[in-house]
Design a protein around this motif. Structure first.
Motif, short mmCIF file in Angstrom:
data_model
loop_
_atom_site.label_atom_id
_atom_site.label_comp_id
_atom_site.label_asym_id
_atom_site.label_seq_id
_atom_site.Cartn_x
_atom_site.Cartn_y
_atom_site.Cartn_z
N ALA A 65 0.82 -1.21 0.00
CA ALA A 65 0.00 0.00 0.00
C ALA A 65 0.86 1.26 0.00
CB ALA A 65 -0.93 -0.01 1.21
N ALA A 66 1.95 1.26 0.75
CA ALA A 66 2.82 2.43 0.81
C ALA A 66 3.48 2.69 -0.53
CB ALA A 66 3.87 2.26 1.90
N VAL A 67 3.96 1.64 -1.16
CA VAL A 67 4.62 1.79 -2.45
C VAL A 67 3.63 2.27 -3.51
CG1 VAL A 67 5.83 0.54 -4.30
CG2 VAL A 67 6.44 0.13 -1.91
N ALA A 68 2.41 1.72 -3.47
CA ALA A 68 1.38 2.18 -4.41
C ALA A 68 1.03 3.63 -4.16
CB ALA A 68 0.15 1.29 -4.29
N ASP A 69 0.97 4.05 -2.89
CA ASP A 69 0.66 5.43 -2.56
C ASP A 69 1.72 6.38 -3.11
OD1 ASP A 69 -1.03 7.31 -0.90
OD2 ASP A 69 0.92 7.69 0.02
N ALA A 70 2.94 5.87 -3.25
CA ALA A 70 4.02 6.69 -3.82
C ALA A 70 4.06 6.65 -5.34
CB ALA A 70 5.36 6.20 -3.26
N GLY A 71 3.14 5.92 -5.97
CA GLY A 71 3.11 5.84 -7.42
C GLY A 71 4.20 4.97 -8.00
N LEU A 72 4.63 3.96 -7.23
CA LEU A 72 5.71 3.08 -7.66
C LEU A 72 5.22 1.64 -7.66
CD1 LEU A 72 8.53 4.71 -5.50
CD2 LEU A 72 8.41 4.77 -8.00
N ASP A 73 6.05 0.76 -8.22
CA ASP A 73 5.78 -0.67 -8.20
C ASP A 73 6.75 -1.34 -7.24
OD1 ASP A 73 6.28 -3.61 -9.31
OD2 ASP A 73 4.32 -2.96 -10.02
N PHE A 189 4.66 1.88 6.72
CA PHE A 189 5.79 2.10 5.83
C PHE A 189 5.67 3.47 5.19
CE2 PHE A 189 5.87 -2.53 6.01
CZ PHE A 189 7.23 -2.78 6.10
N LEU A 190 6.82 4.08 4.96
CA LEU A 190 6.91 5.35 4.24
C LEU A 190 7.93 5.20 3.13
CD1 LEU A 190 7.00 5.94 7.61
CD2 LEU A 190 6.37 8.19 6.75
N VAL A 191 7.73 5.89 2.04
CA VAL A 191 8.69 5.90 0.93
C VAL A 191 9.49 7.19 1.03
CG1 VAL A 191 9.00 5.91 -1.57
CG2 VAL A 191 7.24 4.45 -0.52
N LEU A 192 10.80 7.04 1.22
CA LEU A 192 11.72 8.19 1.26
C LEU A 192 12.41 8.30 -0.08
CD1 LEU A 192 13.51 7.75 4.71
CD2 LEU A 192 11.44 9.04 4.20
N GLU A 193 12.55 9.52 -0.57
CA GLU A 193 13.11 9.73 -1.91
C GLU A 193 13.83 11.07 -1.97
OE1 GLU A 193 11.46 9.35 -6.53
OE2 GLU A 193 10.07 9.33 -4.85
N ARG A 194 14.90 11.10 -2.74
CA ARG A 194 15.60 12.37 -2.96
C ARG A 194 14.65 13.39 -3.60
NH1 ARG A 194 18.61 13.17 -6.61
NH2 ARG A 194 18.28 11.33 -7.90
N ASP A 195 14.86 14.65 -3.26
CA ASP A 195 14.05 15.71 -3.86
C ASP A 195 14.04 15.63 -5.38
OD1 ASP A 195 13.17 16.88 -1.56
OD2 ASP A 195 14.72 18.41 -1.49
N GLY A 196 15.25 15.52 -5.95
CA GLY A 196 15.37 15.53 -7.40
C GLY A 196 14.63 14.38 -8.05
#
Length: 363
Positions: A65-73, A189-196
């Protein structure tokens, strides 16, 4: 981000339930005498499942669910899983290594890379977030999926009954009649990602993790250093990393376990940190979610982000008369608004592990 709690799994529905003062603590039968016959369990996760399977199912559904919420697979090769637990199912099954469950989770979901596992007692979920943030900041990773999972088991109920950390009645964080915690289970779960990276793919950003801090007092296997100095150090480290001051903090999610020892430590630490300055609103969710052990830091990070979004915090479940000397505002009976863009999440774990996450709202 995503969570699975005793109040449900939909982010907004659970948040509304918290704001209304709801609790997920219900009677949970036990085959053995335990100090409290109530706990907070995930309703659609059958209690008669093998503990290993319950840990896997809870982790898998929440991670997806967290990964889907981030628009990822979930199979995206850029994803690095960093996941924490206290003991998971490992007190109730033959020892198999605390790393194996994370490997099984990643493999079962088809993730492309091996995960990293963290086990620092009740701060494990927060420490998984801290580790993921460090990997990104140091250029080792682009995207990390971070969080914690822990399930209720018979051995945990017996263990905390024997330790005397469990209340015989209810979890009343920061109340003058507090006498212990009540166990729960959950995952976040949370998805952490670089700003860029986030900007390049047009990701929806729910908030910013702007700083982390940790400290260990090594005072004993269970009880923290009563001075509260370790909490002060962790908070100051997180704020320094974020480039923020205590005067900019609008909201603070406390560990709020309801044990007199832990509540006293936080009371002392917060008084030291915010003496003569700003007074952020403090809230605590364990009276609603139960004490979810290794999942608690991740669940509470999600709660802080939702609080920053809506500029209000839920009432502290079970709080009627605030303990003497508590230095900051606490919501009792109704949600409380606040001002500010900076929030803190503080967790205290057995073994002296203390972690603070500094989170910020985004426009």
């Amino acid at each position: 981000m995503a969570w699975s709690t005793a109040l449900g799994s939909d982010l907004d529905e659970v948040w509304r339930a918290l704001l209304s003062g709801a609790t997920g603590v219900t009677p949970v039968p036990s085959a053995h005498p335990v100090r409290n016959g109530r706990a907070a369990v995930v309703a659609d996760l059958p209690m008669d499942l093998d503990p290993v399977q319950r840990q896997y199912e809870l982790g898998a559904r929440t991670l997806r669910a967290a990964v889907a919420d981030a628009g990822l697979d979930v199979t995206d090769p850029r994803l690095r899983l960093v996941v924490g637990t206290s003991y998971g199912s490992h007190l109730d099954v033959p020892p198999d290594g605390l790393d194996r469950w994370g490997e099984a989770l990643a493999t079962g979901l088809g993730m492309a890379r091996r995960p990293l596992m963290v086990s620092t007692a009740c701060s494990a979920g927060s420490d998984a977030i801290l580790v993921g943030a460090a990997l990104i900041a140091e250029g080792e990773e682009e995207i990390c999926v971070v969080g914690g999972v822990d399930v209720l088991t018979q051995a945990k109920r017996l263990g905390h009954s024997a330790l005397g950390t469990m209340s015989p009645t209810a979890l009343r964080a920061f109340d003058e009649s507090h006498d212990g915690m009540v166990l729960g289970e959950g995952a976040a779960f949370l998805v952490l990602e670089r700003d860029g990276s986030a900007q390049e793919r047009g990701a929806r950003v729910r908030g910013r993790l702007s700083g982390t801090g940790s400290a260990n007092d090594a005072a004993g296997p269970t009880a923290p250093d009563p001075s509260g100095d370790t909490v002060v150090q962790a908070v100051r480290t997180a704020l320094a990393a974020a480039g923020r001051s205590t005067g900019e903090v609008g909201v603070l999610n406390a560990h709020g376990s309801g044990t007199p020892v832990n509540d006293d430590v936080e009371c002392r630490a917060f008084g030291s940190l915010f003496a003569g300055g700003a007074a952020p609103v403090v809230f605590a969710t364990k009276g609603a979610f139960g004490h979810t052990l290794g999942a608690t830091g991740a669940l509470e990070a999600v709660a802080v982000l939702l609080a920053l979004r809506d500029k209000q915090v839920p009432p502290v479940p079970g709080l009627e008369t605030v303990m003497p000397g508590f230095p900051l505002p606490l919501p009792s009976g109704a949600a409380l608004p606040f001002a500010g863009e900076v929030g803190l999440s503080v967790t205290l774990g057995f073994g002296g592990f203390t972690t603070c996450l500094a989170l910020e709202a985004v426009a």
